[in-house]
Design an enzyme around this catalytic site. Sequence first.
Site, PDB file in Angstrom:
ATOM      1  N   ASP A  68       0.765  -1.238  -0.005  1.00  0.00           N
ATOM      2  CA  ASP A  68      -0.020   0.049   0.051  1.00  0.00           C
ATOM      3  C   ASP A  68       0.952   1.125  -0.105  1.00  0.00           C
ATOM      4  O   ASP A  68       1.969   1.178   0.474  1.00  0.00           O
ATOM      5  CB  ASP A  68      -0.827  -0.015   1.329  1.00  0.00           C
ATOM      6  CG  ASP A  68      -1.835  -1.190   1.280  1.00  0.00           C
ATOM      7  OD1 ASP A  68      -2.141  -1.812   0.176  1.00  0.00           O
ATOM      8  OD2 ASP A  68      -2.362  -1.665   2.423  1.00  0.00           O
TER       9      ASP A  68
HETATM   10  N1  URA Z   1      -1.079  -6.040   3.571  1.00  0.00           N
HETATM   11  C1  URA Z   1      -1.662  -4.752   3.691  1.00  0.00           C
HETATM   12  O1  URA Z   1      -2.706  -4.440   4.328  1.00  0.00           O
HETATM   13  N2  URA Z   1      -1.131  -3.793   3.045  1.00  0.00           N
HETATM   14  C2  URA Z   1       0.193  -4.164   2.421  1.00  0.00           C
HETATM   15  O2  URA Z   1       0.835  -3.169   2.098  1.00  0.00           O
HETATM   16  C3  URA Z   1       0.813  -5.391   2.249  1.00  0.00           C
HETATM   17  C4  URA Z   1       0.016  -6.303   2.866  1.00  0.00           C
END
Ligand code: URA
Length: 235
Positions: free
Chosen positions: A104
Amino acid sequence: MERLDKLLVSQGLGSRKEVQKLVRSGEVCVDGAAVRKPDSKLDPELSEITVSGKRLEYSRFVYIMLNKPSGVVCATEDKADRTVLDILPPQLRRPGLFPAGRLDKDTEGLLIITDDGDYAHKILSPKSHVYKRYYAELDGEPTGETARRFSEGIIFSDGTECLPARLEIAGKTSAYVEICEGKFHQVKKMFLSCGLKVTYLKRVRVGGLSLDVNLPIGQARMMEKNEKNAVFIGN
Ligand code: URA
Protein backbone atom coordinates in the site's frame (compact mmCIF):
# COMPACT_ATOMS: atom_id res chain seq x y z
CA MET A 1 25.04 -8.95 -30.10
CA GLU A 2 24.98 -6.05 -27.65
CA ARG A 3 26.99 -2.89 -27.16
CA LEU A 4 29.45 -3.26 -24.29
CA ASP A 5 28.52 0.04 -22.60
CA LYS A 6 24.80 -0.70 -22.79
CA LEU A 7 25.35 -4.15 -21.36
CA LEU A 8 27.39 -2.83 -18.42
CA VAL A 9 24.67 -0.27 -17.64
CA SER A 10 22.05 -3.04 -17.71
CA GLN A 11 24.09 -4.99 -15.15
CA GLY A 12 24.09 -2.05 -12.75
CA LEU A 13 27.72 -0.96 -13.17
CA GLY A 14 26.84 2.71 -13.47
CA SER A 15 25.42 5.30 -15.83
CA ARG A 16 26.28 5.23 -19.54
CA LYS A 17 28.91 7.95 -18.97
CA GLU A 18 30.46 6.14 -16.01
CA VAL A 19 30.77 2.78 -17.77
CA GLN A 20 32.21 4.43 -20.90
CA LYS A 21 34.94 5.94 -18.72
CA LEU A 22 35.54 2.53 -17.15
CA VAL A 23 35.88 0.88 -20.56
CA ARG A 24 38.23 3.57 -21.89
CA SER A 25 40.45 3.14 -18.82
CA GLY A 26 41.09 -0.49 -19.84
CA GLU A 27 39.41 -2.00 -16.75
CA VAL A 28 37.02 -4.10 -18.81
CA CYS A 29 38.21 -7.33 -20.45
CA VAL A 30 36.29 -9.54 -22.83
CA ASP A 31 37.59 -13.10 -23.06
CA GLY A 32 40.84 -12.06 -21.40
CA ALA A 33 41.68 -9.02 -23.52
CA ALA A 34 41.09 -5.37 -22.57
CA VAL A 35 38.43 -3.74 -24.72
CA ARG A 36 38.63 0.05 -24.74
CA LYS A 37 35.86 0.90 -27.16
CA PRO A 38 32.49 1.37 -25.40
CA ASP A 39 30.56 0.62 -28.60
CA SER A 40 32.23 -2.81 -29.12
CA LYS A 41 29.69 -5.52 -29.79
CA LEU A 42 29.56 -8.85 -27.96
CA ASP A 43 27.28 -11.73 -27.03
CA PRO A 44 27.01 -11.68 -23.21
CA GLU A 45 25.86 -15.33 -23.13
CA LEU A 46 29.06 -16.47 -24.88
CA SER A 47 31.75 -14.06 -23.72
CA GLU A 48 33.47 -13.84 -20.36
CA ILE A 49 33.53 -10.28 -19.12
CA THR A 50 35.71 -9.07 -16.27
CA VAL A 51 35.63 -5.65 -14.65
CA SER A 52 38.76 -4.68 -12.72
CA GLY A 53 39.68 -8.37 -12.69
CA LYS A 54 36.34 -9.50 -11.27
CA ARG A 55 34.14 -11.77 -13.35
CA LEU A 56 30.80 -10.25 -14.27
CA GLU A 57 27.89 -12.62 -13.65
CA TYR A 58 25.68 -11.68 -16.55
CA SER A 59 21.94 -11.89 -15.97
CA ARG A 60 19.39 -11.26 -18.67
CA PHE A 61 16.98 -9.85 -16.13
CA VAL A 62 17.53 -7.49 -13.25
CA TYR A 63 16.41 -7.88 -9.65
CA ILE A 64 16.33 -4.78 -7.48
CA MET A 65 15.72 -4.52 -3.75
CA LEU A 66 13.92 -1.33 -2.72
CA ASN A 67 13.29 -0.23 0.85
CA LYS A 68 9.97 1.34 -0.02
CA PRO A 69 9.12 4.56 1.76
CA SER A 70 5.60 5.57 2.69
CA GLY A 71 3.95 7.92 0.17
CA VAL A 72 4.85 6.19 -3.11
CA VAL A 73 2.61 3.76 -4.97
CA CYS A 74 3.42 0.28 -6.31
CA ALA A 75 2.63 0.89 -9.96
CA THR A 76 4.57 1.50 -13.15
CA GLU A 77 2.83 4.84 -13.67
CA ASP A 78 0.33 6.97 -11.82
CA LYS A 79 -1.33 10.30 -12.54
CA ALA A 80 -1.46 11.53 -8.96
CA ASP A 81 1.42 9.95 -7.04
CA ARG A 82 5.09 9.14 -7.43
CA THR A 83 5.65 5.47 -8.14
CA VAL A 84 8.30 3.06 -6.89
CA LEU A 85 9.91 3.30 -10.36
CA ASP A 86 10.08 7.11 -10.17
CA ILE A 87 12.27 6.93 -7.08
CA LEU A 88 14.85 4.50 -8.52
CA PRO A 89 18.27 6.06 -9.14
CA PRO A 90 18.96 6.58 -12.88
CA GLN A 91 21.60 3.82 -13.06
CA LEU A 92 19.05 1.17 -11.98
CA ARG A 93 16.33 2.22 -14.42
CA ARG A 94 15.60 0.28 -17.57
CA PRO A 95 12.55 -0.47 -19.70
CA GLY A 96 10.24 -3.26 -18.59
CA LEU A 97 10.69 -2.95 -14.82
CA PHE A 98 7.72 -3.46 -12.54
CA PRO A 99 7.16 -4.13 -8.83
CA ALA A 100 6.79 -7.83 -7.96
CA GLY A 101 3.75 -7.38 -5.75
CA ARG A 102 1.90 -4.56 -4.13
CA LEU A 103 2.51 -2.69 -0.94
CA ASP A 104 0.00 0.00 0.00
CA LYS A 105 0.99 3.64 -0.41
CA ASP A 106 1.56 3.95 3.35
CA THR A 107 3.39 0.60 3.75
CA GLU A 108 7.19 0.56 3.97
CA GLY A 109 9.83 -2.07 3.46
CA LEU A 110 11.04 -4.79 1.15
CA LEU A 111 9.90 -4.58 -2.43
CA ILE A 112 11.47 -6.47 -5.32
CA ILE A 113 11.48 -4.69 -8.67
CA THR A 114 12.29 -6.76 -11.73
CA ASP A 115 11.73 -7.22 -15.46
CA ASP A 116 11.43 -11.00 -15.07
CA GLY A 117 7.73 -11.87 -15.34
CA ASP A 118 8.11 -15.57 -14.47
CA TYR A 119 10.09 -14.77 -11.34
CA ALA A 120 7.49 -12.25 -10.16
CA HIS A 121 4.66 -14.67 -10.86
CA LYS A 122 6.37 -17.36 -8.81
CA ILE A 123 6.79 -15.00 -5.85
CA LEU A 124 3.18 -13.90 -5.94
CA SER A 125 1.40 -17.19 -6.58
CA PRO A 126 0.01 -18.67 -3.33
CA LYS A 127 0.90 -22.09 -4.81
CA SER A 128 4.61 -21.26 -4.41
CA HIS A 129 4.14 -20.83 -0.63
CA VAL A 130 6.49 -17.85 -0.54
CA TYR A 131 5.63 -16.29 2.81
CA LYS A 132 5.80 -12.51 3.10
CA ARG A 133 6.64 -11.32 6.61
CA TYR A 134 5.32 -8.01 7.93
CA TYR A 135 5.89 -6.02 11.08
CA ALA A 136 2.67 -4.33 12.19
CA GLU A 137 1.98 -1.75 14.87
CA LEU A 138 -1.58 -1.76 16.16
CA ASP A 139 -4.00 0.44 18.06
CA GLY A 140 -4.60 -2.35 20.59
CA GLU A 141 -3.19 -5.59 21.92
CA PRO A 142 -2.94 -8.75 19.83
CA THR A 143 -3.63 -11.90 21.87
CA GLY A 144 -3.34 -15.66 21.62
CA GLU A 145 -6.90 -15.60 20.28
CA THR A 146 -5.79 -13.24 17.44
CA ALA A 147 -2.97 -15.69 16.60
CA ARG A 148 -5.40 -18.62 16.66
CA ARG A 149 -7.81 -16.87 14.29
CA PHE A 150 -4.96 -15.98 11.90
CA SER A 151 -3.76 -19.60 11.91
CA GLU A 152 -7.23 -20.90 11.08
CA GLY A 153 -7.67 -18.49 8.16
CA ILE A 154 -9.53 -15.22 8.59
CA ILE A 155 -12.82 -14.75 6.75
CA PHE A 156 -13.60 -11.13 5.80
CA SER A 157 -17.12 -9.73 6.29
CA ASP A 158 -17.77 -10.06 2.53
CA GLY A 159 -17.06 -13.81 2.78
CA THR A 160 -13.53 -13.71 1.31
CA GLU A 161 -11.47 -16.49 2.87
CA CYS A 162 -7.79 -16.03 3.67
CA LEU A 163 -5.33 -18.88 3.80
CA PRO A 164 -3.93 -19.74 7.23
CA ALA A 165 -1.41 -17.11 8.34
CA ARG A 166 1.25 -17.00 11.04
CA LEU A 167 1.14 -14.35 13.76
CA GLU A 168 3.85 -13.76 16.36
CA ILE A 169 3.30 -11.19 19.06
CA ALA A 170 6.25 -8.77 19.00
CA GLY A 171 5.33 -6.28 21.74
CA LYS A 172 2.27 -5.08 23.66
CA THR A 173 0.76 -3.50 20.54
CA SER A 174 2.84 -4.97 17.71
CA ALA A 175 3.16 -8.25 15.87
CA TYR A 176 4.85 -10.07 13.00
CA VAL A 177 2.55 -11.60 10.42
CA GLU A 178 3.37 -14.01 7.60
CA ILE A 179 1.06 -14.57 4.66
CA CYS A 180 1.61 -16.35 1.36
CA GLU A 181 -1.00 -14.52 -0.70
CA GLY A 182 -1.63 -10.89 -1.50
CA LYS A 183 -5.24 -9.85 -1.30
CA PHE A 184 -5.96 -6.12 -1.35
CA HIS A 185 -5.04 -4.57 2.05
CA GLN A 186 -4.84 -8.12 3.37
CA VAL A 187 -2.88 -7.65 6.59
CA LYS A 188 -4.83 -4.54 7.58
CA LYS A 189 -8.14 -6.28 6.89
CA MET A 190 -7.12 -9.42 8.78
CA PHE A 191 -6.37 -7.35 11.88
CA LEU A 192 -9.56 -5.33 11.42
CA SER A 193 -11.51 -8.61 11.44
CA CYS A 194 -10.04 -9.11 14.92
CA GLY A 195 -10.93 -5.57 16.03
CA LEU A 196 -7.44 -4.10 15.61
CA LYS A 197 -6.33 -1.22 13.40
CA VAL A 198 -2.87 -1.26 11.81
CA THR A 199 -1.14 2.07 12.48
CA TYR A 200 2.19 1.18 10.80
CA LEU A 201 3.12 -1.62 8.41
CA LYS A 202 6.47 -2.68 7.08
CA ARG A 203 7.43 -5.74 5.01
CA VAL A 204 10.61 -7.24 6.39
CA ARG A 205 11.02 -10.49 4.45
CA VAL A 206 9.94 -12.23 1.25
CA GLY A 207 10.51 -16.00 1.44
CA GLY A 208 14.09 -16.42 2.64
CA LEU A 209 15.13 -12.89 1.61
CA SER A 210 15.25 -10.31 4.39
CA LEU A 211 15.27 -6.57 3.87
CA ASP A 212 18.90 -5.38 4.00
CA VAL A 213 19.11 -3.52 7.32
CA ASN A 214 21.83 -1.30 5.81
CA LEU A 215 19.57 -0.12 3.00
CA PRO A 216 18.04 3.21 4.11
CA ILE A 217 14.36 3.91 3.53
CA GLY A 218 13.79 5.10 -0.05
CA GLN A 219 17.00 3.54 -1.39
CA ALA A 220 17.44 0.69 -3.87
CA ARG A 221 20.24 -1.57 -5.00
CA MET A 222 20.80 -4.50 -7.33
CA MET A 223 20.26 -7.87 -5.68
CA GLU A 224 23.01 -10.50 -5.67
CA LYS A 225 22.32 -13.82 -7.37
CA ASN A 226 22.09 -15.63 -4.01
CA GLU A 227 19.54 -13.05 -2.80
CA LYS A 228 17.45 -13.58 -5.90
CA ASN A 229 17.39 -17.31 -5.20
CA ALA A 230 16.88 -16.91 -1.43
CA VAL A 231 13.29 -15.87 -2.03
CA PHE A 232 12.42 -19.50 -2.73
CA ILE A 233 14.44 -21.03 0.11
CA GLY A 234 13.19 -21.96 3.55
CA ASN A 235 9.50 -21.25 3.28
N1 URA B 1 -1.25 -6.04 3.57
C1 URA B 1 -1.71 -4.78 3.67
O1 URA B 1 -2.75 -4.54 4.27
N2 URA B 1 -1.01 -3.79 3.11
C2 URA B 1 0.15 -3.98 2.46
O2 URA B 1 0.76 -3.03 1.99
C3 URA B 1 0.63 -5.30 2.35
C4 URA B 1 -0.09 -6.31 2.91
